[in-house]
Design a protein around this motif. Structure first.
Motif, short mmCIF file in Angstrom:
data_model
loop_
_atom_site.label_atom_id
_atom_site.label_comp_id
_atom_site.label_asym_id
_atom_site.label_seq_id
_atom_site.Cartn_x
_atom_site.Cartn_y
_atom_site.Cartn_z
N VAL A 61 18.49 8.21 -9.78
CA VAL A 61 18.44 7.59 -8.45
C VAL A 61 17.15 8.02 -7.74
O VAL A 61 16.45 7.19 -7.14
N ARG A 62 16.82 9.28 -7.82
CA ARG A 62 15.57 9.77 -7.21
C ARG A 62 14.35 9.05 -7.80
O ARG A 62 13.42 8.71 -7.08
N ARG A 63 14.38 8.83 -9.10
CA ARG A 63 13.25 8.25 -9.80
C ARG A 63 13.12 6.74 -9.59
O ARG A 63 12.02 6.22 -9.47
N HIS A 64 14.23 6.01 -9.52
CA HIS A 64 14.18 4.56 -9.57
C HIS A 64 14.51 3.83 -8.26
O HIS A 64 14.11 2.68 -8.10
N VAL A 65 15.25 4.45 -7.36
CA VAL A 65 15.74 3.75 -6.16
C VAL A 65 14.88 4.14 -4.96
O VAL A 65 14.62 5.33 -4.75
N ASP A 66 14.46 3.13 -4.19
CA ASP A 66 13.75 3.41 -2.94
C ASP A 66 14.66 4.23 -2.04
O ASP A 66 15.84 3.88 -1.85
N GLY A 67 14.13 5.33 -1.49
CA GLY A 67 14.94 6.22 -0.67
C GLY A 67 15.92 7.04 -1.50
O GLY A 67 16.88 7.60 -0.96
N GLY A 68 15.66 7.12 -2.79
CA GLY A 68 16.57 7.80 -3.71
C GLY A 68 16.77 9.28 -3.44
O GLY A 68 17.85 9.81 -3.67
N ASP A 69 15.73 9.95 -2.93
CA ASP A 69 15.88 11.38 -2.63
C ASP A 69 16.97 11.59 -1.59
O ASP A 69 17.84 12.46 -1.75
N ASP A 70 16.94 10.80 -0.52
CA ASP A 70 17.94 10.95 0.54
C ASP A 70 19.34 10.60 0.03
O ASP A 70 20.31 11.28 0.35
N LEU A 71 19.43 9.53 -0.76
CA LEU A 71 20.73 9.15 -1.33
C LEU A 71 21.28 10.26 -2.22
O LEU A 71 22.45 10.65 -2.09
N ALA A 72 20.46 10.76 -3.12
CA ALA A 72 20.90 11.82 -4.04
C ALA A 72 21.29 13.08 -3.27
O ALA A 72 22.32 13.70 -3.58
N ASP A 73 20.50 13.45 -2.28
CA ASP A 73 20.82 14.64 -1.49
C ASP A 73 22.17 14.51 -0.79
O ASP A 73 22.96 15.46 -0.74
N LYS A 74 22.46 13.32 -0.26
CA LYS A 74 23.74 13.09 0.42
C LYS A 74 24.90 13.21 -0.56
O LYS A 74 25.92 13.83 -0.26
N GLU A 75 24.74 12.62 -1.75
CA GLU A 75 25.81 12.66 -2.74
C GLU A 75 26.04 14.09 -3.24
O GLU A 75 27.19 14.51 -3.45
N ILE A 76 24.97 14.84 -3.43
CA ILE A 76 25.11 16.23 -3.85
C ILE A 76 25.79 17.07 -2.77
O ILE A 76 26.63 17.93 -3.07
N ALA A 77 25.49 16.79 -1.52
CA ALA A 77 26.17 17.48 -0.42
C ALA A 77 27.67 17.16 -0.44
O ALA A 77 28.51 18.04 -0.21
N ASP A 78 28.02 15.90 -0.72
CA ASP A 78 29.44 15.53 -0.86
C ASP A 78 30.09 16.34 -1.98
O ASP A 78 31.20 16.84 -1.83
#
Length: 187
Positions: A61-78
């Motif tokens: 997600v970090r590598r391929h999706v725009d804004g992927g860092d924020d998305l991945a960070d949110k999911e990891i926090a979950d």
């Protein structure tokens, strides 16, 4: 927990398994000892699923999706929140009021996380990655679940490279403990 298909199909099937385990726990009488076995099975499935996502899905997600860092960070926090709840649930027994409270909190947190992944993250990933990449990720997820820990370890690293280095060893120790105690065996 290994269903086949691309990463989205694999993880969605895991989500339905977890839904079914919550339903089984909720249909049992409060003091039914089977609830402990089901809660242990739920814990094992959720931990393996989360570890595999942290090792492979979120880096993609970090590598391929725009804004992927924020998305991945949110999911990891979950995941961190779920893992803390699972750790607390370990100390509860069916019939304790705290057991039901923990199951309710866990189900609410997991349901919100699943909805976010299925409604937002998965469509973005499907749009950003070719089918072959999604298939390859599905295979990586399945392999990671085979060696992942089966118990919550809230202090363990949840991002590469340390999570990929430590999870298999922790998983091996967890599986030995499970074998010796009979944890996760069908009732």
């Amino acid at each position: 927990m290994g269903h086949g298909g691309n990463v989205i199909k694999e993880l969605t099937a895991d989500h339905r398994e977890v839904d079914a385990l919550f339903a089984q726990i909720e249909t049992r009488a409060a003091a039914d000892p089977e609830r402990r076995r089901l809660a242990d099975q739920l814990t094992m499935e959720l931990v393996r699923h989360a570890v595999a996502e942290e090792e492979h899905l979120y880096p993609a997600v970090r590598r391929h999706v725009d804004g992927g860092d924020d998305l991945a960070d949110k999911e990891i926090a979950d995941h961190s929140q779920v893992e803390r709840l699972l750790k607390d649930l370990e100390g509860c027994e069916p019939g304790d009021a705290e057991f039901d409270t923990m199951i309710t909190r866990l189900k609410s947190t997991v349901t919100a996380h699943v909805r976010d992944e299925e409604d937002r993250l998965f469509p973005l990933l499907a749009e950003a990655c070719p089918p072959e990449a999604l298939d390859e990720l599905g295979e990586k997820i399945r392999r990671a679940k085979e060696t992942a820990p089966t118990r919550p370890h809230p202090a363990a690293p949840d991002t590469p490279p340390m999570n990929k280095l430590l999870a298999p060893g922790t998983g091996m120790v967890d599986r030995v403990r499970d074998m010796l105690t009979g944890r996760g065996k069908q009732g």
